[in-house]
Scaffold this active site. Structure first.
Site, PDB file in Angstrom:
ATOM      1  N   SER A  24      17.262 -11.111  -6.700  1.00  0.00           N
ATOM      2  CA  SER A  24      16.022 -11.031  -6.031  1.00  0.00           C
ATOM      3  C   SER A  24      15.483  -9.685  -6.588  1.00  0.00           C
ATOM      4  O   SER A  24      14.408  -9.009  -6.387  1.00  0.00           O
ATOM      5  CB  SER A  24      16.137 -10.540  -4.741  1.00  0.00           C
ATOM      6  OG  SER A  24      17.287  -9.478  -4.695  1.00  0.00           O
ATOM      7  N   GLY A  25      16.351  -9.219  -7.810  1.00  0.00           N
ATOM      8  CA  GLY A  25      16.190  -7.413  -8.053  1.00  0.00           C
ATOM      9  C   GLY A  25      16.582  -6.955  -7.304  1.00  0.00           C
ATOM     10  O   GLY A  25      16.990  -5.370  -7.564  1.00  0.00           O
ATOM     11  N   GLY A  26      17.784  -6.720  -5.741  1.00  0.00           N
ATOM     12  CA  GLY A  26      17.998  -6.269  -5.180  1.00  0.00           C
ATOM     13  C   GLY A  26      19.350  -5.890  -5.496  1.00  0.00           C
ATOM     14  O   GLY A  26      19.481  -6.394  -7.088  1.00  0.00           O
TER      15      GLY A  26
ATOM     16  N   CYS B 168      40.734   7.671  19.512  1.00  0.00           N
ATOM     17  CA  CYS B 168      39.178   7.028  20.960  1.00  0.00           C
ATOM     18  C   CYS B 168      39.531   6.538  21.581  1.00  0.00           C
ATOM     19  O   CYS B 168      40.890   6.344  22.285  1.00  0.00           O
ATOM     20  CB  CYS B 168      37.904   7.180  20.251  1.00  0.00           C
ATOM     21  SG  CYS B 168      36.433   7.931  22.341  1.00  0.00           S
ATOM     22  N   TYR B 169      39.135   5.275  21.718  1.00  0.00           N
ATOM     23  CA  TYR B 169      39.300   4.407  22.940  1.00  0.00           C
ATOM     24  C   TYR B 169      40.694   3.789  22.447  1.00  0.00           C
ATOM     25  O   TYR B 169      42.052   2.949  23.271  1.00  0.00           O
ATOM     26  CB  TYR B 169      39.038   2.973  22.927  1.00  0.00           C
ATOM     27  CG  TYR B 169      38.760   1.805  24.062  1.00  0.00           C
ATOM     28  CD1 TYR B 169      38.579   1.727  25.477  1.00  0.00           C
ATOM     29  CD2 TYR B 169      39.140   0.644  22.997  1.00  0.00           C
ATOM     30  CE1 TYR B 169      39.412   0.640  26.101  1.00  0.00           C
ATOM     31  CE2 TYR B 169      40.311   0.133  23.740  1.00  0.00           C
ATOM     32  CZ  TYR B 169      40.232  -0.405  25.738  1.00  0.00           C
ATOM     33  OH  TYR B 169      40.118  -1.501  26.226  1.00  0.00           O
TER      34      TYR B 169
ATOM     35  N   GLU C 152      36.560   9.865  11.783  1.00  0.00           N
ATOM     36  CA  GLU C 152      35.339   9.235  10.383  1.00  0.00           C
ATOM     37  C   GLU C 152      33.685   9.774  10.757  1.00  0.00           C
ATOM     38  O   GLU C 152      33.359   9.553   9.661  1.00  0.00           O
ATOM     39  CB  GLU C 152      35.658   7.169  11.013  1.00  0.00           C
ATOM     40  CG  GLU C 152      34.352   7.340  11.893  1.00  0.00           C
ATOM     41  CD  GLU C 152      35.555   7.640  13.750  1.00  0.00           C
ATOM     42  OE1 GLU C 152      36.820   8.365  13.764  1.00  0.00           O
ATOM     43  OE2 GLU C 152      34.747   7.288  14.466  1.00  0.00           O
TER      44      GLU C 152
ATOM     45  N   GLY D 214      36.216   2.415  21.129  1.00  0.00           N
ATOM     46  CA  GLY D 214      35.169   1.043  21.943  1.00  0.00           C
ATOM     47  C   GLY D 214      34.487   1.795  23.230  1.00  0.00           C
ATOM     48  O   GLY D 214      35.132   3.075  23.663  1.00  0.00           O
TER      49      GLY D 214
ATOM     50  N   ASP E  42      22.116  -5.985  -4.082  1.00  0.00           N
ATOM     51  CA  ASP E  42      23.659  -6.913  -4.381  1.00  0.00           C
ATOM     52  C   ASP E  42      23.474  -7.615  -5.338  1.00  0.00           C
ATOM     53  O   ASP E  42      24.432  -8.091  -6.258  1.00  0.00           O
ATOM     54  CB  ASP E  42      23.703  -7.834  -2.861  1.00  0.00           C
ATOM     55  CG  ASP E  42      23.889  -6.342  -1.852  1.00  0.00           C
ATOM     56  OD1 ASP E  42      23.675  -4.950  -1.855  1.00  0.00           O
ATOM     57  OD2 ASP E  42      23.132  -6.550  -0.871  1.00  0.00           O
TER      58      ASP E  42
ATOM     59  N   LYS F  21      28.473  -1.050   1.078  1.00  0.00           N
ATOM     60  CA  LYS F  21      27.382  -1.213  -0.071  1.00  0.00           C
ATOM     61  C   LYS F  21      27.302  -0.016  -1.184  1.00  0.00           C
ATOM     62  O   LYS F  21      27.444   0.427  -2.719  1.00  0.00           O
ATOM     63  CB  LYS F  21      26.338  -0.554   0.898  1.00  0.00           C
ATOM     64  CG  LYS F  21      24.635  -0.755  -0.434  1.00  0.00           C
ATOM     65  CD  LYS F  21      24.085  -2.131  -0.339  1.00  0.00           C
ATOM     66  CE  LYS F  21      22.774  -2.305  -0.481  1.00  0.00           C
ATOM     67  NZ  LYS F  21      22.302  -3.321  -0.604  1.00  0.00           N
TER      68      LYS F  21
ATOM     69  N   HIS G  53      36.805  11.398  16.721  1.00  0.00           N
ATOM     70  CA  HIS G  53      36.452  10.481  16.062  1.00  0.00           C
ATOM     71  C   HIS G  53      36.604  11.174  14.776  1.00  0.00           C
ATOM     72  O   HIS G  53      35.818  11.762  14.009  1.00  0.00           O
ATOM     73  CB  HIS G  53      35.008  10.416  16.099  1.00  0.00           C
ATOM     74  CG  HIS G  53      34.477   8.756  17.043  1.00  0.00           C
ATOM     75  ND1 HIS G  53      35.226   7.745  16.365  1.00  0.00           N
ATOM     76  CD2 HIS G  53      34.342   9.657  18.189  1.00  0.00           C
ATOM     77  CE1 HIS G  53      34.824   7.048  17.983  1.00  0.00           C
ATOM     78  NE2 HIS G  53      34.799   7.669  18.909  1.00  0.00           N
TER      79      HIS G  53
ATOM     80  N   SER H  12      21.891  -8.246  -8.015  1.00  0.00           N
ATOM     81  CA  SER H  12      21.259  -7.710  -9.558  1.00  0.00           C
ATOM     82  C   SER H  12      23.291  -7.205  -9.709  1.00  0.00           C
ATOM     83  O   SER H  12      23.559  -7.603 -10.981  1.00  0.00           O
ATOM     84  CB  SER H  12      21.008  -5.988  -9.233  1.00  0.00           C
ATOM     85  OG  SER H  12      19.500  -6.203  -9.317  1.00  0.00           O
TER      86      SER H  12
END
Ligand code: XMP
Length: 517
Positions: free
Chosen positions: A223-225, A82-83, A171, A55, A227, A373, A169, A229
């Site tokens: 939409s063809g995008g 971290c924080y 990650e 944070g 997500d 995603k 970090h 699809s």
């Protein structure tokens, strides 16, 4: 949810979604929760492990996000980052102070491999630091398990209570053994089994969708995008012809894209596919409009009018589905008690689906609501959706409308579609596609003088844009090699009618945005 759960408590750090993605990559299901989620609620979720994120604050700031010491009494393993590390120390009776020398960036630490967190990690290793405070007094029962030149406590633990904390970090990829450190926490300390796998996800989701939908119908805006699809693919597998996908072709898509989407979904999937061709209607509405926001608003308003009109025709009770994914739903802790701040509107995006009041459904279905995603893409691949769709670049809702500066006309759309197709083809052939996050052509509505053969030309300028970015909040222009740029320029001028000049956009974001409008 039958999976084991890791809770990520969000204290407002910039890498919080990244922590969640890394945990998921380890095959562990996790959810991000605000730092002020009541302890009772956390307990009821029965997590196998908890991670406190970083944070931007100091634990001594009045307005800093804090947490009740009761969380440490649940007996659930906790990793503070971290924080989150400083907060653990502070809450348990230790202390944090300002570093004499702040550490930012790659830093060498010396870690203790007898600590479960550092199992298999070489004694000296590189981590990513970003802090101005450090732990100056350990809480009772803790020992230091890593240190750096300027930080006497880069990590600490109380193994008996299963409490671990790292100042750095793990990650971010710059932390050489970061993934192993996270894995050690999840598998060695918490005892996760790694039961979050996309194959199981598909099976379980299809089952759940079937139970929920029963013999009712479902309408999905496609939409063809990526997500929408993948959502369509899952729903089709679950209920086949009970699904109707509505695809609005407003004529502002890339070359042949509308046909490709239609062909893909009618050939590969069992569903009702409804394509609304309204190119002419959009051109009519856009006549004479040159202001970017007015264009965006016109396209957005018209799109949803056409879409909902079609849904009204197709819907027959049942459910409305959409391709919402997890990052769309995360409510960030934002690191202060007032929660989310307000940000200036730079551009109106048109992805928010607001349902007209006269249309009613039995419920909304968001089959990808828990996925990031990269997970959506994995599911898409497993469902057999073509690579081109699964790995499709982001494409703005208003489509080529925001890549044609000035008034949009049929002729300009055609020039841009051809130019964009040539540009994309050349990038693919040059083998550098994977290195670019997004790339496209823009028609700036500028004509310049040129010479072709022995003739003077006065024709269009094409701008090409290619960026690299992790999150689209900031972006850098891609360093496409000169020889590739040369081939692109050559082909654009030779192969696309009405193009006689090409420029390359070398603006990062900020100060530019990715799209031109
Ligand atoms: P900007 O231009 O804001 O773009 O730097 C950042 C990313 O968002 C995409 N973009 C949009 N996506 N609807 C969308 O779904 C929109 O209205 C929209 N406008 C921009 C852009 O392509 C880039 O990936």
């Amino acid at each position: 949810m039958t999976n084991q759960l890791c809770i990520i408590l969000d204290f407002g750090g910039q890498y919080n979604q990244l922590i969640a993605r890394r945990v998921r990559e380890c095959g562990v299901y996790c959810e991000i929760k605000r730092f002020d989620t009541p302890i009772e609620e956390i307990k009821a979720l029965n997590p196998t492990g908890i991670i406190f994120t970083g944070g931007p604050n100091s634990v001594y700031d009045e307005s800093s996000p804090h947490i009740s010491g009761d969380i440490f009494k649940l007996g659930i393993p906790i990793l503070g980052i971290c924080y989150g590390c400083q907060l653990m120390a502070y809450t348990l009776g230790g202390a944090a102070s300002t570093c004499v020398t702040s550490e930012y960036g790659r830093t060498e630490i010396v870690s203790d491999s007898s600590c479960a967190l550092f199992k298999g990690v070489p004694e000296k290793n590189i981590v990513w630091m970003s802090h101005t405070d450090y732990i100056s007094k350990l809480p009772e029962g803790f020992t230091v398990t890593a240190k750096s030149k300027d930080c006497p406590c880069a990590a600490m633990s109380n193994a008996e209570k299963k409490l671990y904390a790292v100042q750095f970090h793990p990650e971010v990829t710059h932390s050489e053994y970061g993934k192993l450190i996270l894995k050690n926490f999840l598998f060695e300390v918490c005892g996760f089994t790694g039961d979050w796998q996309m194959d199981n996800f598909i099976e379980e989701t299809v089952e759940k969708l079937r139970r929920k939908i029963g013999d009712k119908k479902v309408v999905l805006g496609l939409s063809g995008g990526v997500d929408s699809s993948v959502a369509a693919g899952l729903l089709s597998r679950a209920v086949g012809k009970q699904l109707t996908c509505v695809f609005v072709d407003q004529g502002l898509m890339r070359k042949d894209e509308g046909d490709f989407v239609e062909e893909t979904f009618t050939r590969l999937f069992d569903m009702n596919f409804v394509r609304v061709n309204c190119q002419k209607q959009f051109l009519e509405k856009l006549k004479g409009i040159t202001d970017p926001e007015e264009k965006r608003n016109t396209i957005g308003t018209e799109f949803y009018k056409v879409f909902w009109d079609k849904v009204r025709e197709e819907a027959d009770g049942g459910f409305f589905a959409q391709g919402t994914i997890y990052p769309d739903r995360i409510e960030s802790g934002k690191g202060n008690k007032s929660g989310q701040g307000s940000t200036a509107v730079i551009k109106t995006h048109h992805n928010m689906v607001k349902m007209p009041e006269d249309i009613t459904f039995d419920g909304i279905i968001e089959p990808l609501g828990e996925l990031f995603k990269d997970e959506v893409r994995k599911v898409g691949e497993k469902l057999g959706i073509p690579h081109e769709l699964v790995w499709r670049q982001p494409f703005p809702g208003p489509g080529l409308g925001v890549r044609i500066i000035g008034e949009i006309t049929e002729e300009k759309i055609k020039i841009l579609q051809e130019a964009d197709a040539v540009f994309r083809d050349e990038i693919k052939k040059s083998g550098i596609e994977e290195q670019l996050t997004q790339f496209f052509a823009v028609l700036p509505d500028v004509r310049t003088v040129g010479v072709m053969g022995d003739h003077r030309t006065y024709d269009h300028l094409i701008a090409i844009r290619a960026v690299t970015t992790d999150d689209f909040m900031t972006a850098d222009w891609a360093r496409i090699p000169y020889d590739v740029l040369a081939r692109i320029s050559n082909r654009l001028c030779n192969e696309v009618d009405h193009v006689n000049r090409v420029v390359y956009d070398i603006t990062s974001k900020p100060p530019g945005t990715v799209e031109w409008e």
